[in-house]
Design a protein around this motif. Sequence first.
Motif, mmCIF file in Angstrom:
data_model
loop_
_atom_site.group_PDB
_atom_site.id
_atom_site.type_symbol
_atom_site.label_atom_id
_atom_site.label_comp_id
_atom_site.label_asym_id
_atom_site.label_seq_id
_atom_site.Cartn_x
_atom_site.Cartn_y
_atom_site.Cartn_z
ATOM 1 N N CYS A 1 -8.004 -1.649 -3.835
ATOM 2 C CA CYS A 1 -7.394 -0.953 -2.697
ATOM 3 C C CYS A 1 -8.048 -1.431 -1.406
ATOM 4 N N PRO A 2 -7.250 -1.886 -0.425
ATOM 5 C CA PRO A 2 -7.823 -2.407 0.826
ATOM 6 C C PRO A 2 -8.688 -1.400 1.576
ATOM 7 N N PHE A 3 -8.373 -0.110 1.426
ATOM 8 C CA PHE A 3 -9.168 0.896 2.148
ATOM 9 C C PHE A 3 -10.652 0.806 1.761
ATOM 10 N N ILE B 1 -7.745 9.787 -0.107
ATOM 11 C CA ILE B 1 -6.276 9.735 -0.211
ATOM 12 C C ILE B 1 -5.851 10.094 -1.637
ATOM 13 N N CYS C 1 0.640 2.862 -7.179
ATOM 14 C CA CYS C 1 0.412 1.890 -6.104
ATOM 15 C C CYS C 1 0.102 0.525 -6.717
ATOM 16 N N ALA D 1 -10.274 5.032 -0.469
ATOM 17 C CA ALA D 1 -9.145 5.512 -1.280
ATOM 18 C C ALA D 1 -9.436 6.868 -1.910
ATOM 19 N N TYR E 1 -0.224 9.547 -3.847
ATOM 20 C CA TYR E 1 0.170 8.204 -3.418
ATOM 21 C C TYR E 1 -0.405 7.098 -4.301
ATOM 22 N N CYS E 2 -1.660 7.256 -4.722
ATOM 23 C CA CYS E 2 -2.317 6.154 -5.432
ATOM 24 C C CYS E 2 -1.674 5.888 -6.795
ATOM 25 N N TYR F 1 -2.089 -1.369 -5.717
ATOM 26 C CA TYR F 1 -3.540 -1.563 -5.647
ATOM 27 C C TYR F 1 -4.265 -0.516 -6.485
ATOM 28 N N ASP F 2 -5.487 -0.861 -6.851
ATOM 29 C CA ASP F 2 -6.286 0.034 -7.688
ATOM 30 C C ASP F 2 -7.297 0.781 -6.802
ATOM 31 N N PRO F 3 -7.145 2.105 -6.733
ATOM 32 C CA PRO F 3 -8.037 2.869 -5.843
ATOM 33 C C PRO F 3 -9.497 2.833 -6.287
ATOM 34 N N MET G 1 0.871 -1.183 0.000
ATOM 35 C CA MET G 1 0.000 0.000 0.000
ATOM 36 C C MET G 1 0.911 1.238 0.000
ATOM 37 N N ARG G 2 0.913 1.949 -1.101
ATOM 38 C CA ARG G 2 1.923 2.987 -1.288
ATOM 39 C C ARG G 2 1.765 4.141 -0.286
ATOM 40 N N CYS G 3 0.530 4.459 0.055
ATOM 41 C CA CYS G 3 0.312 5.552 1.023
ATOM 42 C C CYS G 3 0.945 5.199 2.369
HETATM 43 FE FE1 SF4 Z 1 -3.268 3.769 -0.507
HETATM 44 FE FE2 SF4 Z 1 -5.247 2.485 -1.769
HETATM 45 FE FE3 SF4 Z 1 -4.182 4.674 -2.840
HETATM 46 FE FE4 SF4 Z 1 -2.752 2.401 -2.728
HETATM 47 S S1 SF4 Z 1 -4.647 2.750 -3.884
HETATM 48 S S2 SF4 Z 1 -2.031 4.460 -2.228
HETATM 49 S S3 SF4 Z 1 -3.437 1.557 -0.787
HETATM 50 S S4 SF4 Z 1 -5.323 4.557 -0.926
#
Ligand code: SF4
Length: 509
Positions: free
Chosen positions: A454-456, A431, A441, A428, A437-438, A443-445, A348-350
């Motif tokens: 994205c886990p969020f 953020i 990353c 996401a 950040y996304c 993960y896909d926001p 998770m890049r953030c």
């Molecule tokens: Fe954080 Fe999700 Fe954005 Fe990745 S996609 S940087 S985990 S908010």
Amino acid sequence: ARTLRLVLGDQLNPLHSWFDAVDPEVVYVLMEVRSETDYVLHHAQKILAIFAAMRAFAARLRADGHRVRYISLDDASNRQSLPANLSALVTHYQTQEVQWQAPDEWRVDQTLQQWAEGQALPATVVDTEHFLTARHELPRLFAGRKQWLMEHFYRQMRRRFELLLDASGQPEGGQWNFDHDNRKRWPGTPPEPEDRRAPHDHDALWQMLQQQGVASFGEPQTKQLRWPLDRDEALQHLEHFITRVLPCFGDYEDAMSSRAQRLFHSLLSFALNVKMLQPLEVVRRAEQAYRDGDAPLAAVEGFIRQIIGWREYVRGIYWSQMPGYDERNALAHRLPLPAWFWTGQTRMRCLQHAIGQSLQTAHAHHIQRLMVIGNFALLAGLNPKELHHWYLGIYIDAFEWVELPNTLGMSQWADGGIIATKPYVSSAAYIGRMSDYCHGCAYDPKQKTGEDACPFNALYWDFFLRHRSTFGNNPRMGMAYQQLKKMDPADLTRLQEQAASLRARLDSL
Ligand code: SF4
Ligand code: FAD
Ligand code: DLZ
């Protein structure tokens, strides 16, 4: 000597009235002790900066003609706790009285009081002459009110100290709060200001800490410690902030970037919390910048609010709720912190950036602490007390009176909503809006479910579902529950399954 005066590691205020006159019958005592290095696992820079600043303070007192007894960590006579050392010193100096400034941490306050009760000689506690409000003032200020809103407290402070008021006593610019102007994303310009760093070399101190077996985490950066270590350096940092940084403070207060760690924050929290700087001088200097036309009102108002508002307010909350505040867990969250809290190694890049930066610099700015790290912890359901210990250890400015209400109250809603009228959670989308950040990353926001989502996102919706009985009737959270109502039940099930699966493998995210 007639009197011993204890100076704690966060009481390095040379302007205190104790130091107005030189008295050969008074011995000032500072001590580096294992009970204070070890009550939580600390960031290396926090121990280094506090010890280096304590040493500089002792040197200054001596230069001013005061008598000082400095007990270093490796001193042969060190009994490694505040009370044990005090007892030894009382005997050694044949002291008739012991004095200390009221500690800001409940634990230390208790320790010293208990010690005093077992002594034949009188002990006197004096004020630190630092804060704008008294320890137990908050409940009186809010007497008869159901919600203890910071904004209400803040306006009283503005009036009391006549800050940013116009000639008729009304708030400058016709409003008390300009936050709606302060929510910009940082486009990459103006450039982030460079840090002011005085040259220091803490290799020897670091070696001593290693030899003594003091455990720590994070990067020590012994050659380029970024924190001011005495009042003169702190004043230089303040001046640099006011003239070069403050004008942009408001605009980018909530922004985050993988290309800029500091953005336009002041980095003054360490100097303030160890009391090298006084809150009133800092906010008056900021007000002056506005009066001189050097900084816009929204920036100056926002900055002043953090210091006379939030900082004093959370301290009042702390003393009104201790002891026992650290035990609260209103949402019954119990998961242990994932291992990457100590390494920053998550996809998770953030979080990789926010935690990586914290390990590197012992600092992260407010939105990183609240809306990245704290947000994830709350959504995932991490144990608030464990999280509190992590925040207390990692940040250069972390002292329990300010860290605990921010972590457990504001960020985790574990106090059941004393500080935060609603939990600070986001998917996401937030953020992505406030940071870069996304981008890049793993993960896909935009996805809510599936391998790459994205886990969020799933954790966010699942949070509202899990805590429906607590928040379902909260009008400030109506929007989220309205949206949930419109969702297809099959989608809701998929979200819940996704969230459960994420929660079962937090370590590998
Ligand atoms: Fe954080 Fe999700 Fe954005 Fe990745 S996609 S940087 S985990 S908010
Ligand atoms: P700036 O953004 O430049 O703000 C100026 C000053 O305002 C700070 O130096 C600080 O003295 C004060 N301030 C700003 N926000 C707050 C706040 N919420 N509460 C109290 N004072 C505030 N701050 C600490 O000093 N110690 C902590 O241990 C701490 N833990 C935190 C934990 C969490 C979960 C959160 C969400 C916030 C925490 N804060 C803490 C508040 C804030 O994040 C830091 O004060 C700030 O990031 C320090 O950097 P700065 O000096 O560049 O701040
Ligand atoms: C945080 C800290 C550390 C690491 N070490 C010391 C120390 O050796 N001696 C000391 O007097 N204070 C230290 N401190 C600060 C205290 O632990 C404590 O957080 C504050 O005094 C309470 O407000």
